[in-house]
Design a protein around this motif. Structure first.
Motif, PDB file in Angstrom:
ATOM      1  N   ILE A  92     -48.204  46.932  51.402  1.00  0.00           N
ATOM      2  CA  ILE A  92     -48.693  45.556  51.293  1.00  0.00           C
ATOM      3  C   ILE A  92     -50.183  45.568  51.608  1.00  0.00           C
ATOM      4  O   ILE A  92     -50.602  46.123  52.628  1.00  0.00           O
ATOM      5  CB  ILE A  92     -47.941  44.633  52.278  1.00  0.00           C
ATOM      6  N   GLU A  93     -50.964  44.961  50.738  1.00  0.00           N
ATOM      7  CA  GLU A  93     -52.402  44.874  50.966  1.00  0.00           C
ATOM      8  C   GLU A  93     -52.666  43.851  52.074  1.00  0.00           C
ATOM      9  O   GLU A  93     -52.220  42.708  51.995  1.00  0.00           O
ATOM     10  CB  GLU A  93     -53.110  44.451  49.682  1.00  0.00           C
ATOM     11  N   LYS A  94     -53.389  44.290  53.099  1.00  0.00           N
ATOM     12  CA  LYS A  94     -53.730  43.407  54.216  1.00  0.00           C
ATOM     13  C   LYS A  94     -55.233  43.462  54.424  1.00  0.00           C
ATOM     14  O   LYS A  94     -55.860  44.496  54.225  1.00  0.00           O
ATOM     15  CB  LYS A  94     -53.005  43.850  55.493  1.00  0.00           C
ATOM     16  N   GLY A  95     -55.807  42.343  54.836  1.00  0.00           N
ATOM     17  CA  GLY A  95     -57.247  42.312  55.056  1.00  0.00           C
ATOM     18  C   GLY A  95     -57.690  40.973  55.599  1.00  0.00           C
ATOM     19  O   GLY A  95     -56.880  40.171  56.076  1.00  0.00           O
ATOM     20  N   THR A 102     -55.863  37.722  54.477  1.00  0.00           N
ATOM     21  CA  THR A 102     -54.405  37.633  54.639  1.00  0.00           C
ATOM     22  C   THR A 102     -54.039  37.484  56.111  1.00  0.00           C
ATOM     23  O   THR A 102     -54.842  37.781  56.993  1.00  0.00           O
ATOM     24  CB  THR A 102     -53.688  38.890  54.099  1.00  0.00           C
ATOM     25  N   ASP A 103     -52.802  37.072  56.356  1.00  0.00           N
ATOM     26  CA  ASP A 103     -52.311  37.069  57.735  1.00  0.00           C
ATOM     27  C   ASP A 103     -51.833  38.478  58.081  1.00  0.00           C
ATOM     28  O   ASP A 103     -52.004  39.414  57.282  1.00  0.00           O
ATOM     29  CB  ASP A 103     -51.222  36.007  57.935  1.00  0.00           C
ATOM     30  N   ALA A 104     -51.238  38.655  59.233  1.00  0.00           N
ATOM     31  CA  ALA A 104     -50.830  39.989  59.689  1.00  0.00           C
ATOM     32  C   ALA A 104     -49.784  40.639  58.782  1.00  0.00           C
ATOM     33  O   ALA A 104     -49.682  41.863  58.719  1.00  0.00           O
ATOM     34  CB  ALA A 104     -50.290  39.906  61.121  1.00  0.00           C
ATOM     35  N   TRP A 111     -57.526  31.244  48.313  1.00  0.00           N
ATOM     36  CA  TRP A 111     -56.313  31.576  49.056  1.00  0.00           C
ATOM     37  C   TRP A 111     -56.778  31.947  50.456  1.00  0.00           C
ATOM     38  O   TRP A 111     -57.734  32.700  50.623  1.00  0.00           O
ATOM     39  CB  TRP A 111     -55.584  32.754  48.398  1.00  0.00           C
ATOM     40  N   ASP A 112     -56.112  31.395  51.475  1.00  0.00           N
ATOM     41  CA  ASP A 112     -56.548  31.588  52.857  1.00  0.00           C
ATOM     42  C   ASP A 112     -55.538  32.379  53.672  1.00  0.00           C
ATOM     43  O   ASP A 112     -54.357  32.433  53.342  1.00  0.00           O
ATOM     44  CB  ASP A 112     -56.778  30.224  53.515  1.00  0.00           C
ATOM     45  N   ALA A 113     -56.021  32.943  54.774  1.00  0.00           N
ATOM     46  CA  ALA A 113     -55.179  33.751  55.653  1.00  0.00           C
ATOM     47  C   ALA A 113     -54.236  32.900  56.498  1.00  0.00           C
ATOM     48  O   ALA A 113     -53.251  33.405  57.028  1.00  0.00           O
ATOM     49  CB  ALA A 113     -56.048  34.615  56.560  1.00  0.00           C
ATOM     50  N   LYS A 114     -54.531  31.599  56.616  1.00  0.00           N
ATOM     51  CA  LYS A 114     -53.672  30.690  57.372  1.00  0.00           C
ATOM     52  C   LYS A 114     -53.300  29.517  56.477  1.00  0.00           C
ATOM     53  O   LYS A 114     -54.136  29.034  55.709  1.00  0.00           O
ATOM     54  CB  LYS A 114     -54.397  30.151  58.610  1.00  0.00           C
ATOM     55  N   PRO A 115     -52.062  29.044  56.571  1.00  0.00           N
ATOM     56  CA  PRO A 115     -51.685  27.909  55.730  1.00  0.00           C
ATOM     57  C   PRO A 115     -52.365  26.623  56.182  1.00  0.00           C
ATOM     58  O   PRO A 115     -52.432  26.340  57.373  1.00  0.00           O
ATOM     59  CB  PRO A 115     -50.165  27.818  55.899  1.00  0.00           C
ATOM     60  N   GLY A 116     -52.882  25.877  55.217  1.00  0.00           N
ATOM     61  CA  GLY A 116     -53.444  24.566  55.487  1.00  0.00           C
ATOM     62  C   GLY A 116     -52.378  23.501  55.287  1.00  0.00           C
ATOM     63  O   GLY A 116     -51.254  23.793  54.872  1.00  0.00           O
ATOM     64  N   LEU A 117     -52.745  22.265  55.506  1.00  0.00           N
ATOM     65  CA  LEU A 117     -51.817  21.148  55.419  1.00  0.00           C
ATOM     66  C   LEU A 117     -51.148  21.043  54.048  1.00  0.00           C
ATOM     67  O   LEU A 117     -49.968  20.742  53.944  1.00  0.00           O
ATOM     68  CB  LEU A 117     -52.557  19.838  55.734  1.00  0.00           C
ATOM     69  N   ARG A 171     -47.350  30.800  49.033  1.00  0.00           N
ATOM     70  CA  ARG A 171     -47.969  31.975  49.650  1.00  0.00           C
ATOM     71  C   ARG A 171     -47.656  33.172  48.774  1.00  0.00           C
ATOM     72  O   ARG A 171     -46.631  33.215  48.090  1.00  0.00           O
ATOM     73  CB  ARG A 171     -47.519  32.178  51.093  1.00  0.00           C
ATOM     74  N   ARG A 172     -48.574  34.128  48.800  1.00  0.00           N
ATOM     75  CA  ARG A 172     -48.395  35.334  47.991  1.00  0.00           C
ATOM     76  C   ARG A 172     -48.920  36.532  48.768  1.00  0.00           C
ATOM     77  O   ARG A 172     -49.753  36.404  49.654  1.00  0.00           O
ATOM     78  CB  ARG A 172     -49.129  35.212  46.655  1.00  0.00           C
ATOM     79  N   ARG A 173     -48.375  37.686  48.399  1.00  0.00           N
ATOM     80  CA  ARG A 173     -48.929  38.921  48.941  1.00  0.00           C
ATOM     81  C   ARG A 173     -48.839  40.000  47.876  1.00  0.00           C
ATOM     82  O   ARG A 173     -47.939  40.008  47.042  1.00  0.00           O
ATOM     83  CB  ARG A 173     -48.261  39.344  50.242  1.00  0.00           C
ATOM     84  N   LYS A 174     -49.821  40.882  47.932  1.00  0.00           N
ATOM     85  CA  LYS A 174     -49.914  41.922  46.919  1.00  0.00           C
ATOM     86  C   LYS A 174     -49.322  43.221  47.445  1.00  0.00           C
ATOM     87  O   LYS A 174     -49.673  43.707  48.516  1.00  0.00           O
ATOM     88  CB  LYS A 174     -51.374  42.179  46.537  1.00  0.00           C
ATOM     89  N   TRP A 175     -48.398  43.774  46.653  1.00  0.00           N
ATOM     90  CA  TRP A 175     -47.808  45.079  46.918  1.00  0.00           C
ATOM     91  C   TRP A 175     -48.431  46.066  45.966  1.00  0.00           C
ATOM     92  O   TRP A 175     -48.670  45.742  44.798  1.00  0.00           O
ATOM     93  CB  TRP A 175     -46.298  45.028  46.673  1.00  0.00           C
ATOM     94  N   GLN A 176     -48.673  47.298  46.453  1.00  0.00           N
ATOM     95  CA  GLN A 176     -49.239  48.325  45.612  1.00  0.00           C
ATOM     96  C   GLN A 176     -48.481  49.642  45.764  1.00  0.00           C
ATOM     97  O   GLN A 176     -47.947  49.933  46.831  1.00  0.00           O
ATOM     98  CB  GLN A 176     -50.710  48.559  45.981  1.00  0.00           C
ATOM     99  N   ARG A 177     -48.469  50.392  44.670  1.00  0.00           N
ATOM    100  CA  ARG A 177     -47.834  51.714  44.680  1.00  0.00           C
ATOM    101  C   ARG A 177     -48.557  52.581  43.658  1.00  0.00           C
ATOM    102  O   ARG A 177     -48.915  52.132  42.571  1.00  0.00           O
ATOM    103  CB  ARG A 177     -46.355  51.595  44.297  1.00  0.00           C
TER     104      ARG A 177
END
Length: 115
Positions: free
Chosen positions: A73-76, A79-81, A95-101, A106-112
């Motif tokens: 999982i790409e983290k940076g 993104t959140d933890a 797209w932000d690391a913390k959800p706003g109101l 939400r999405r996260r990028k997986w790589q292989r």
């Protein structure tokens, strides 16, 4: 190879779930490409419900490709933890690391890597 995992905040359930609204279109597959379409390498035999239940990308390339590593999982900074970033819609410009109101996706990028 990259694939995006996407979830929608379901206020009635008070939790993040695989998108299921009529407006979610191909996001209902949970595993999508950068444009928000069902990932082209998603296992062909999977039903939408089965794909949505997977917790790692159910993706396979042709047999002429060999996996070089495991899914990561790409983290940076964006993104959140756990690698999630939050937005109002799939086509959000930010797209932000913390959800706003108003952030309901939400999405996260997986790589292989393949060789």
């Amino acid at each position: 190879l990259e694939v995006f995992e996407v979830e929608r905040w379901m206020i009635t359930a008070n939790e993040w779930q695989t998108p299921c609204l009529p407006t979610d279109s191909k996001l209902k597959w949970r595993w999508v490409d950068v444009t928000g379409q069902k990932h082209p390498h998603l296992l062909q035999r999977l039903l939408k419900k089965e794909a949505a239940a997977k917790r790692v990308p159910p993706i396979e390339l042709d047999t002429m490709f060999q996996t070089a590593d495991e899914w990561t999982i790409e983290k940076g900074a964006g993104t959140d933890a756990d690698g999630w970033s939050y937005g109002i819609s799939w086509r959000s410009s930010t797209w932000d690391a913390k959800p706003g109101l108003f952030d309901v996706l939400r999405r996260r990028k997986w790589q292989r890597t393949y060789k």
